[in-house]
Design a protein around this motif. Structure first.
Motif, PDB file in Angstrom:
ATOM      1  N   ALA A   1      83.395  31.702  19.303  1.00  0.00           N
ATOM      2  CA  ALA A   1      82.323  32.028  18.404  1.00  0.00           C
ATOM      3  C   ALA A   1      82.759  33.925  18.574  1.00  0.00           C
ATOM      4  O   ALA A   1      84.263  34.367  19.403  1.00  0.00           O
ATOM      5  CB  ALA A   1      81.524  32.300  19.240  1.00  0.00           C
TER       6      ALA A   1
ATOM      7  N   ARG B   1      79.261  28.240  10.064  1.00  0.00           N
ATOM      8  CA  ARG B   1      78.874  27.326  10.306  1.00  0.00           C
ATOM      9  C   ARG B   1      78.636  26.754   9.190  1.00  0.00           C
ATOM     10  O   ARG B   1      76.642  26.587   9.406  1.00  0.00           O
ATOM     11  CB  ARG B   1      78.368  26.884  11.895  1.00  0.00           C
TER      12      ARG B   1
ATOM     13  N   GLN C   1      81.341  36.817  10.936  1.00  0.00           N
ATOM     14  CA  GLN C   1      79.481  36.448  10.737  1.00  0.00           C
ATOM     15  C   GLN C   1      80.128  34.545  10.630  1.00  0.00           C
ATOM     16  O   GLN C   1      81.035  34.330   9.799  1.00  0.00           O
ATOM     17  CB  GLN C   1      79.153  36.602   9.793  1.00  0.00           C
ATOM     18  N   PRO C   2      79.903  34.128  11.315  1.00  0.00           N
ATOM     19  CA  PRO C   2      80.500  33.285  10.966  1.00  0.00           C
ATOM     20  C   PRO C   2      79.805  31.932   9.885  1.00  0.00           C
ATOM     21  O   PRO C   2      78.415  32.260   9.501  1.00  0.00           O
ATOM     22  CB  PRO C   2      79.932  31.989  12.427  1.00  0.00           C
TER      23      PRO C   2
ATOM     24  N   GLY D   1      82.498  28.872  12.425  1.00  0.00           N
ATOM     25  CA  GLY D   1      82.216  29.219  14.206  1.00  0.00           C
ATOM     26  C   GLY D   1      82.797  28.736  15.031  1.00  0.00           C
ATOM     27  O   GLY D   1      81.469  28.030  16.123  1.00  0.00           O
TER      28      GLY D   1
END
Length: 490
Positions: free
Chosen positions: A42, A95, A92-93, A39
């Motif tokens: 972005a 993080r 889809q990150p 992430g």
């Protein structure tokens, strides 16, 4: 915008020696992919133009283009003519997911929890002072072993690189049967031998194949911790039976109700006391097993090393009812890295145990099996055992003298008639666990006797291995242990 920190992260990937084998464009591609997955870049955010990133990284533009091309092919970025490259909105990150603690820990099965809570079996990997169960490997005839292994490879060629039969190589099963019949008074045939990786594997098989969770098994008290943990992990109820100078108390075994489905014994050298199970008691246990339709699990882990007279015949050889499973290992008699153990089974158990073994590790490696078979057949095993028996007997006697001379105010040696370790009882007012921990910090390995009892140890102390240590090493270690115990008594 592509920030300075992101650029430095890519540079770190490029310069990491651990990734030097990767092509340069692959290192750039994976660095950028990691930033996207974390992430840090972005979804929808633009990546630097290939020319600008190449200049910042001091690489060619073609290298960056190759990295971008791979990211595009994998779906991590979108490339828009005239506009540049952007992080795909489909990514889809993740993080923070690496560091965030899960809301609930993953649930283990009941057996998984039992395996974990049993604590495993701690092997003393390095031959540090007094580590029990370790043989002397510096005297092993390596040149003979190497010659025999070359013979195996020359005779069998690439066939030695294939799988072994699950039950073990025929040559080794024959050699084992001949050996235990001659030396241990067993009733064995090659068809009844199952080759395994260790006696611990044999115990795990017995626990799961012979008994169901919740069923009772009688075990010696104190007992070998590896056996107790194997039985606990299988969900068995381990019922301790006291041991005295003649081994397991058969009167307690016979009086215990309800009767158990099996009994676990170390009759040659009881672990850890060193007691030898008397012939009268051996015969009584055989009769008990017949009467209750129970199994006898006989762990003959180091019977080769007896220092006075001939060893008593194994229980398996005294059992006409075929209720005894005999377990042996070459880890103690030869070297730990060999990883070959075995069971001599009643005929009815050969197929079930072999099938169960295929679900664990399939088979043992053929080359060591075939080499060991030649080592036994050629008389080298017997010669090595005889040499080590003399050596270990001398080291046992030396350790007993050293303990008396330098540790007599703290320890009382219980000189065993055989085996590779000596129980020493604490006569000083010292906490056993504290002494074990302090010795370990000083580079000395002691196995506390208290850990081997089902309840509180009646006589706390240590199990002290002597087989793997030369006389000067034993002397230094005793002086070191004396210093540790003196410091604890202050």
């Amino acid at each position: 915008m592509f920030r300075h920190a992101q650029l430095e992260s890519v540079k770190a990937w490029i310069g990491d020696p651990a990734r030097a084998a990767l092509p340069l464009h692959a290192r750039i591609q994976r660095a950028l992919r990691q930033l996207i997955l974390d992430g840090a870049i972005a979804a929808g955010q633009p990546l630097p133009a290939s020319r600008a990133l190449a200049r910042s990284l001091a690489v060619s533009r073609d290298t960056v283009e190759m990295a971008y091309g791979q990211l595009h092919a994998e779906g991590f970025i979108e490339r828009r003519v005239g506009s540049g490259s952007f992080v795909s909105g489909q990514v889809q990150p993740r993080r923070g997911t690496r560091r965030a603690a899960p809301r609930n820990a993953p649930a283990l099965s009941r057996r998984g929890n039992a395996l974990f809570n049993a604590g495993g079996v701690r092997d003393f990997i390095a031959p540090r002072a007094f580590a029990p169960g370790l043989p002397e490997t510096r005297n092993f005839p390596l040149q003979t072993w190497e010659r025999l292994q070359r013979q195996v490879l020359k005779e069998h060629g690439s066939r030695a690189l294939l799988h072994s039969p699950a039950q073990g190589m025929a040559a080794l099963r024959q050699a084992i049967a001949d050996y235990v019949n001659l030396e241990r008074g067993a009733h064995a045939t090659p068809e009844r031998v199952l080759v395994l990786t260790s006696s611990q594997q044999a115990l795990a098989l017995c626990a799961t194949v012979l008994l169901d969770p919740g069923e009772r098994i009688f075990i010696e008290d104190p007992a070998y911790h590896g056996a107790r943990r194997a039985f606990d992990a299988a969900g068995l109820e381990s019922v301790p039976i006291a041991v005295d100078a003649d081994g397991l108390r058969v009167d307690r075994l016979q009086a215990a109700t309800p009767a158990a489905r099996a009994v676990f014994l170390t009759p040659s050298h009881q672990f850890p006391t060193g007691a030898t199970l008397s012939l009268e008691r051996r015969l009584a246990i055989v009769e008990w097993a017949r009467r209750h339709d129970a199994w006898i699990i006989e762990d003959d882990y180091d019977s080769e090393f007896h220092y006075a007279g001939k060893p008593t015949a194994c229980v398996q050889g005294l059992d006409p009812h075929e209720r005894t499973i005999y377990i042996g290992t070459f880890t103690k008699s030869l070297f730990p890295g060999l990883r070959i153990g075995y069971m001599v089974l009643p005929p009815a158990l050969v197929a079930p145990m072999t099938m169960a073994r295929t679900l664990l590790d399939g088979h043992s490696a053929p080359i060591p099996q075939l080499t060991l078979a030649r080592f036994i057949e050629g008389g080298h095993f017997g010669a090595h055992v005889r040499a080590m028996r003399t050596l270990y007997g001398e080291r046992r006697d030396l350790l007993a003298r050293l303990v008396d001379d330098h540790l007599g105010d703290c320890l009382r040696p219980q000189v065993p008639a055989g085996g590779m370790q000596m129980p020493c009882l604490l006569v000083a007012d010292l906490p056993e666990a504290r002494a074990v921990d302090a010795a370990r910090r000083a580079g000395i390995d002691l196995l506390g006797l208290g850990d081997l009892h089902a309840g509180p140890a009646q006589a706390p102390g240590f199990l002290m291995g002597f087989a793997a240590h030369a006389p000067d090493e034993l002397e230094r270690a005793v002086h070191g242990l004396a210093g540790v115990l003196r410091a604890l008594r202050r």
